[in-house]
Design a protein around this motif. Structure first.
Motif, PDB file in Angstrom:
ATOM      1  N   SER A  98       1.017  -1.220   0.021  1.00 52.98           N
ATOM      2  CA  SER A  98      -0.007  -0.045  -0.075  1.00 52.98           C
ATOM      3  C   SER A  98       0.838   1.098  -0.036  1.00 52.98           C
ATOM      4  CB  SER A  98      -0.962   0.008   1.284  1.00 52.98           C
ATOM      5  OG  SER A  98      -0.247   0.393   2.467  1.00 52.98           O
ATOM      6  N   GLU A  99       0.128   2.509  -0.036  1.00 53.03           N
ATOM      7  CA  GLU A  99       0.791   3.945   0.105  1.00 53.03           C
ATOM      8  C   GLU A  99       1.832   3.844   1.322  1.00 53.03           C
ATOM      9  OE1 GLU A  99      -2.104   3.233  -0.535  1.00 53.03           O
ATOM     10  OE2 GLU A  99      -2.688   4.139  -2.458  1.00 53.03           O
ATOM     11  N   ILE A 117       1.862   0.347  -8.168  1.00 54.06           N
ATOM     12  CA  ILE A 117       1.509   1.554  -7.290  1.00 54.06           C
ATOM     13  C   ILE A 117       2.701   2.642  -7.786  1.00 54.06           C
ATOM     14  CG2 ILE A 117       1.032   2.685  -4.987  1.00 54.06           C
ATOM     15  CD1 ILE A 117       0.497   0.071  -3.988  1.00 54.06           C
ATOM     16  N   ASN A 119       4.056   6.517  -6.957  1.00 53.55           N
ATOM     17  CA  ASN A 119       3.726   7.581  -6.364  1.00 53.55           C
ATOM     18  C   ASN A 119       4.625   8.760  -6.795  1.00 53.55           C
ATOM     19  OD1 ASN A 119       4.736   9.492  -3.853  1.00 53.55           O
ATOM     20  ND2 ASN A 119       2.980   8.610  -3.099  1.00 53.55           N
ATOM     21  N   GLU A 123       0.403  12.308  -4.950  1.00 54.45           N
ATOM     22  CA  GLU A 123      -0.612  11.213  -5.159  1.00 54.45           C
ATOM     23  C   GLU A 123      -0.065   9.892  -5.448  1.00 54.45           C
ATOM     24  OE1 GLU A 123      -3.813  12.724  -7.437  1.00 54.45           O
ATOM     25  OE2 GLU A 123      -2.481  12.494  -9.199  1.00 54.45           O
ATOM     26  N   SER A 124      -0.924   8.950  -5.387  1.00 54.86           N
ATOM     27  CA  SER A 124      -0.483   7.556  -5.739  1.00 54.86           C
ATOM     28  C   SER A 124      -1.559   7.210  -6.562  1.00 54.86           C
ATOM     29  CB  SER A 124      -0.637   6.519  -4.516  1.00 54.86           C
ATOM     30  OG  SER A 124       0.537   6.873  -3.760  1.00 54.86           O
ATOM     31  N   HIS A 126      -2.927   3.631  -8.720  1.00 55.04           N
ATOM     32  CA  HIS A 126      -2.833   1.992  -8.770  1.00 55.04           C
ATOM     33  C   HIS A 126      -3.153   1.295 -10.115  1.00 55.04           C
ATOM     34  CE1 HIS A 126      -3.277   1.368  -4.281  1.00 55.04           C
ATOM     35  NE2 HIS A 126      -2.853   2.542  -4.453  1.00 55.04           N
TER      36      HIS A 126
END
Length: 247
Positions: A98-99, A117, A119, A123-124, A126
Motif C-alpha cells: 500500500s501507500e 503503485i 507515487n 498522490e498515488s 494504482h
C-alpha cells in the motif's frame, strides 16, 4: 546584488537580511529559480551517474530487475528493494502493498502481487496487472519481454521526470507560501512592522540552508527529515524577521 552574494547572506548573515528585502521582486524570484534549478540538478546527479554507468536503460534492466513472470493477473518474483535517497522501487510478488510503504521517501514505484503503485510525491496511482497486460494485448509478461519496450520505457522515464519536477515546483511554491504566513505571525509577535511583500522575500531566502543541505545529502542517499527541515526554516525565519524589525 549578485545571486552568489544573496546566497551567502541568506545562509548565515542575518544582520544583512535588510539588504535582501530591499531588492526588487524580480531579483528575488530569479534567485529562487536559480536555487531550485541548481539544487534539483545536484539531486539528480546520482541517477545520471547510475544511468550512464550501467549503459542506459538496458543495463539498468539487467542489473536491477530480477527474473519475474506476470500471468493470470499475478506477479511471481523475489522481493527486491531499491532505495536511492528520496526514491524507492519495491518488487514483491509475495504480498499486496500500500501507500504506507512510501513513508520516508518523496516518490517511488511498487510492484506487488496484484498491482503497480506509482507515487509522484503528491498522490498515488494504482494499476492492476490485468489492466496493464490487457492494454498491450498479451496474457503473459516476463523479464525478457521488457527489452522489446525500451523506447517506451525511456518515454516513461521522461514523463516521470516531468511529473517529479512539477511536484517539486508545487512543493516549493507551497513551502514559500506557508513560511510567509508563519512570517506574518512572527512579525506580529515581534512587532516587526514589516509588510507582506517584505515577509514574502524573507520566506524565499530563509529556505536556502535547508534546500541546499537536502540536495547535498541526497548525493549520499540521505535526507534531513521533514521535521528537521521545518524547524530549521522556522528558526531562520524567526531570526531574520527579528533582524529586519523596524524601529
Amino acid at each position: 546584488m549578485s545571486i552568489f552574494k544573496q546566497f551567502l547572506i541568506s545562509a548565515y548573515q542575518f544582520d544583512r537580511y535588510k539588504e535582501l528585502i530591499s531588492l526588487k521582486s524580480g531579483k528575488v524570484i530569479l534567485y529562487e529559480v536559480v536555487l531550485f534549478l541548481v539544487t534539483t540538478l545536484i539531486s539528480i546527479v546520482p541517477f545520471i551517474i547510475l544511468f550512464i554507468g550501467y549503459g542506459g536503460t538496458s543495463g539498468i534492466i539487467n542489473e536491477f530487475i530480477p527474473d519475474f513472470i506476470i500471468e493470470n493477473g499475478t506477479l511471481q518474483a523475489e522481493t527486491t528493494v531499491i532505495n536511492e535517497g528520496n526514491s524507492i522501487v519495491i518488487i514483491d510478488g509475495n504480498n499486496e502493498r500500500s501507500e504506507f510503504d512510501f513513508q520516508g521517501v518523496e516518490n517511488g514505484v511498487i510492484f506487488d502481487k496484484k498491482k503497480i503503485i506509482v507515487n509522484n510525491g503528491i498522490e498515488s496511482t494504482h494499476i492492476s496487472y490485468n489492466d496493464l497486460l490487457g492494454s498491450i494485448g498479451v496474457d503473459k509478461f516476463e523479464k525478457s519481454d521488457i527489452f522489446n519496450y525500451t523506447s517506451e520505457i525511456n518515454i516513461l522515464f521522461a514523463v516521470f521526470f516531468v511529473i517529479t519536477i512539477s511536484a517539486l515546483i508545487t512543493s516549493e511554491a507551497f513551502g514559500i507560501i506557508f513560511l510567509s504566513l508563519c512570517a506574518l505571525v512572527i512579525n506580529k509577535f515581534l512587532k516587526g512592522g514589516l509588510n507582506y511583500n517584505e515577509l514574502f522575500k524573507i520566506s524565499v531566502y530563509v529556505r536556502t540552508p535547508a534546500v541546499v543541505l537536502t540536495a547535498l545529502l541526497s548525493l549520499f542517499g540521505m535526507g534531513l527529515g521533514f521535521i528537521f527541515v521545518v524547524i530549521l526554516n522556522l528558526a531562520y525565519l524567526f531570526f531574520s524577521v527579528k533582524k529586519c524589525k523596524k524601529s
